[in-house]
Design a protein around this motif. Sequence first.
Motif, PDB file in Angstrom:
ATOM      1  N   GLN A  39       0.845  -1.187   0.000  1.00  0.00           N
ATOM      2  CA  GLN A  39       0.000   0.000   0.000  1.00  0.00           C
ATOM      3  C   GLN A  39       0.878   1.234   0.000  1.00  0.00           C
ATOM      4  N   GLN A  44      -4.863   2.380  -2.709  1.00  0.00           N
ATOM      5  CA  GLN A  44      -5.434   1.200  -2.082  1.00  0.00           C
ATOM      6  C   GLN A  44      -4.399   0.094  -1.982  1.00  0.00           C
ATOM      7  N   ARG A  45      -4.614  -0.797  -1.024  1.00  0.00           N
ATOM      8  CA  ARG A  45      -3.740  -1.961  -0.906  1.00  0.00           C
ATOM      9  C   ARG A  45      -3.936  -2.845  -2.123  1.00  0.00           C
TER      10      ARG A  45
END
Length: 122
Positions: A39, A44-45
């Motif tokens: 991340q 976003q991850r």
Amino acid sequence: QVQLVESGGGLVQAGGSLRLSCAASGPIININAMGWFRQAPGKQRELVAAITSGGSTNYADSVKGRFTISRDNAKNTEYLQMNSLKPEDTAVYYCNARIRTSIYNSAGQDYWGQGTQVTVSS
């Protein structure tokens, strides 16, 4: 309880290499899939790489040919070898594992490491 402990992050120049490790401990019956996510700030991850219990792997397009995921089932440990690092690889890297801790839950559940910072300077 189950814990995932990561190590190996740090600061490296572009083109360099790092190796991340993630060791699982606790009341483990078996570990199914394992993976690495990352991340970056404001993003976003995302999945970086994953490996099944049988050793099949898949990678994000952005890291194919540069990163290699592996695991040592005897040590309940997974690794991410990162070569030819780029500034855009800078992120917090998290390990993930689907771990079975009960004979009543064959699917297991997901566990996460605490995250390790990887910074690639240009």
